[in-house]
Design a protein around this motif. Structure first.
Motif, PDB file in Angstrom:
ATOM      1  N   VAL A 155       2.645  38.225 -23.846  1.00 35.27           N
ATOM      2  CA  VAL A 155       4.046  38.654 -23.815  1.00 35.27           C
ATOM      3  C   VAL A 155       4.343  39.243 -22.442  1.00 35.27           C
ATOM      4  CG1 VAL A 155       5.818  40.129 -24.830  1.00 35.27           C
ATOM      5  CG2 VAL A 155       4.027  39.169 -26.280  1.00 35.27           C
ATOM      6  N   THR A 156       5.446  38.817 -21.859  1.00 37.75           N
ATOM      7  CA  THR A 156       5.925  39.372 -20.601  1.00 37.75           C
ATOM      8  C   THR A 156       7.290  39.986 -20.816  1.00 37.75           C
ATOM      9  OG1 THR A 156       4.718  37.725 -19.307  1.00 37.75           O
ATOM     10  CG2 THR A 156       6.488  38.893 -18.190  1.00 37.75           C
ATOM     11  N   THR A 157       7.509  41.200 -20.321  1.00 38.29           N
ATOM     12  CA  THR A 157       8.800  41.867 -20.448  1.00 38.29           C
ATOM     13  C   THR A 157       9.481  41.947 -19.087  1.00 38.29           C
ATOM     14  OG1 THR A 157       7.784  44.040 -20.141  1.00 38.29           O
ATOM     15  CG2 THR A 157       7.980  43.236 -22.403  1.00 38.29           C
ATOM     16  N   MET A 162      15.897  35.717 -19.511  1.00 41.20           N
ATOM     17  CA  MET A 162      15.536  35.366 -20.877  1.00 41.20           C
ATOM     18  C   MET A 162      16.137  36.370 -21.852  1.00 41.20           C
ATOM     19  SD  MET A 162      11.635  33.911 -20.532  1.00 41.20           S
ATOM     20  CE  MET A 162      11.777  33.014 -22.077  1.00 41.20           C
ATOM     21  N   PHE A 163      16.363  35.924 -23.077  1.00 41.48           N
ATOM     22  CA  PHE A 163      17.019  36.756 -24.079  1.00 41.48           C
ATOM     23  C   PHE A 163      16.197  38.008 -24.341  1.00 41.48           C
ATOM     24  CE2 PHE A 163      18.051  37.839 -28.533  1.00 41.48           C
ATOM     25  CZ  PHE A 163      19.405  38.064 -28.359  1.00 41.48           C
ATOM     26  N   SER A 221      16.450  29.872 -20.854  1.00 41.47           N
ATOM     27  CA  SER A 221      16.833  30.227 -22.226  1.00 41.47           C
ATOM     28  C   SER A 221      17.682  29.163 -22.903  1.00 41.47           C
ATOM     29  CB  SER A 221      17.588  31.561 -22.228  1.00 41.47           C
ATOM     30  OG  SER A 221      18.721  31.497 -21.379  1.00 41.47           O
ATOM     31  N   GLY A 222      17.617  27.942 -22.418  1.00 43.62           N
ATOM     32  CA  GLY A 222      18.385  26.870 -23.039  1.00 43.62           C
ATOM     33  C   GLY A 222      17.741  26.391 -24.334  1.00 43.62           C
ATOM     34  N   ILE A 256       8.296  30.741 -25.072  1.00 41.58           N
ATOM     35  CA  ILE A 256       9.306  30.756 -26.127  1.00 41.58           C
ATOM     36  C   ILE A 256      10.266  31.914 -25.892  1.00 41.58           C
ATOM     37  CG2 ILE A 256       9.699  30.773 -28.606  1.00 41.58           C
ATOM     38  CD1 ILE A 256       8.066  28.401 -27.561  1.00 41.58           C
ATOM     39  N   ASP A 257      11.556  31.639 -26.002  1.00 37.03           N
ATOM     40  CA  ASP A 257      12.571  32.652 -25.712  1.00 37.03           C
ATOM     41  C   ASP A 257      13.182  33.241 -26.985  1.00 37.03           C
ATOM     42  OD1 ASP A 257      14.464  34.105 -24.023  1.00 37.03           O
ATOM     43  OD2 ASP A 257      15.960  32.698 -24.772  1.00 37.03           O
ATOM     44  N   SER A 258      13.713  32.399 -27.876  1.00 40.41           N
ATOM     45  CA  SER A 258      14.400  32.879 -29.065  1.00 40.41           C
ATOM     46  C   SER A 258      14.674  31.689 -29.984  1.00 40.41           C
ATOM     47  CB  SER A 258      15.722  33.577 -28.704  1.00 40.41           C
ATOM     48  OG  SER A 258      16.606  32.658 -28.059  1.00 40.41           O
ATOM     49  N   ALA A 259      15.275  31.970 -31.123  1.00 46.55           N
ATOM     50  CA  ALA A 259      15.696  30.908 -32.032  1.00 46.55           C
ATOM     51  C   ALA A 259      17.064  31.258 -32.608  1.00 46.55           C
ATOM     52  CB  ALA A 259      14.682  30.722 -33.162  1.00 46.55           C
ATOM     53  N   ASP A 260      17.901  30.251 -32.782  1.00 47.29           N
ATOM     54  CA  ASP A 260      19.187  30.406 -33.448  1.00 47.29           C
ATOM     55  C   ASP A 260      19.057  29.852 -34.865  1.00 47.29           C
ATOM     56  OD1 ASP A 260      20.121  31.267 -31.006  1.00 47.29           O
ATOM     57  OD2 ASP A 260      21.069  29.364 -30.487  1.00 47.29           O
ATOM     58  N   VAL A 261      19.373  30.670 -35.861  1.00 53.88           N
ATOM     59  CA  VAL A 261      19.250  30.255 -37.253  1.00 53.88           C
ATOM     60  C   VAL A 261      20.632  30.212 -37.870  1.00 53.88           C
ATOM     61  CG1 VAL A 261      18.313  30.805 -39.527  1.00 53.88           C
ATOM     62  CG2 VAL A 261      16.944  31.218 -37.463  1.00 53.88           C
TER      63      VAL A 261
END
Length: 263
Positions: A155-157, A162-163, A221-222, A256-261
């Motif tokens: 993990v990188t902060t 990125m989101f 972040s696309g 991995i950035d995020s997920a839209d649900v």
């Protein structure tokens, strides 16, 4: 509350408060934590909005008492925790967790991991507050508990493009990650760049789909992949590093950035 015409964390906090429709209910904060809460049967939810002024971090437990029966299905209630980061601009709240919790008659204890003392958080029972536009998808940070990672992930902060400023990454062939969600569709956001490899995605144990994350120019972040429309319910997305890459790629990374649900 706008930054160069874009919403800020403060804007999203006021927006969350405006979405607390129905009736305000008694809520008591502990120490520096302030809480406002509402319940709305027509909207199918109860909401608590948390914030503090002293910069407290760490895990805060929200005790919810008297959960109404119309928020309970088969002895469980859907609980969604979302973080509203103190950022300018801010794309939207990040879902920290969204799980079905057993309702036993006693207090429903919900852990809220406060990663920054200047952020706000919402705890929602029932229909979640949307993570973007009204009726839009929930935005789930890849660093949330709904994502789980096997060996060889880091993990990188503090990643500005990125989101939520975080990246969960690996470069090891065979490394896997899992995202569990409830909804009818998911879109996975991942880094596309000149040093990325090919990942394999599978839904609910089905056949894998190969996704090439190579791109000549960085897009952190696309949307890298979108699922077909699914039956409403719980689903599992599995991510696997294939150890193969586009011939033009200079590296073996997957981030991995995020997920839209779609609820």
């Amino acid at each position: 509350m706008l930054w160069n015409g874009q919403p800020t964390g403060q804007w999203w906090t006021y927006r969350a408060y405006a979405q607390m429709t129905g009736n305000l209910v008694a809520a008591t904060g502990s120490g520096p934590i302030g809480v406002a809460a509402s319940i709305d049967r027509n909207a199918g939810r109860a909401v608590a909005l948390l914030g503090n002024q002293t910069g407290q971090t760490g895990t805060t437990t929200v005790a919810i008492r008297g959960v109404p029966s119309w928020l309970v299905t088969s002895g469980r209630a859907r609980v969604t925790v979302a973080r509203i980061a103190n950022q300018s601009p801010l794309t939207g709240p990040a879902v920290v967790s969204s799980t079905d919790v057993a309702v036993t008659g006693g207090p429903l204890n919900v852990a809220v991991p406060m990663t920054s003392g200047s952020d706000a958080y919402t705890v929602t029972l029932g229909t979640p507050l949307d993570g973007g536009t009204t009726g839009g998808p929930l935005i789930v940070d890849a660093n949330s508990p709904d994502f789980s990672y096997g060996a060889n992930w880091g993990v990188t902060t503090g990643v500005p493009d990125m989101f939520n400023g975080t990246a969960n990454w690996s470069h090891v062939a065979g490394a896997t990650a899992t995202f569990r969600f409830t909804g009818t569709q998911v879109a996975l956001h991942a880094v596309r760049d000149a040093d990325q490899q090919i990942m394999a995605l599978s839904l609910d144990g089905g056949a894998e789909t190969l996704v090439d994350n190579y791109a000549a120019a960085r897009n952190a972040s696309g949307v890298a992949w979108t699922s077909p429309v699914l039956a409403a319910g719980s689903h599992t997305l599995r991510i696997r590093l294939t150890g193969t890459k586009n011939a033009a790629s200079s590296g073996w990374n997957v981030a991995i950035d995020s997920a839209d649900v779609t609820p």
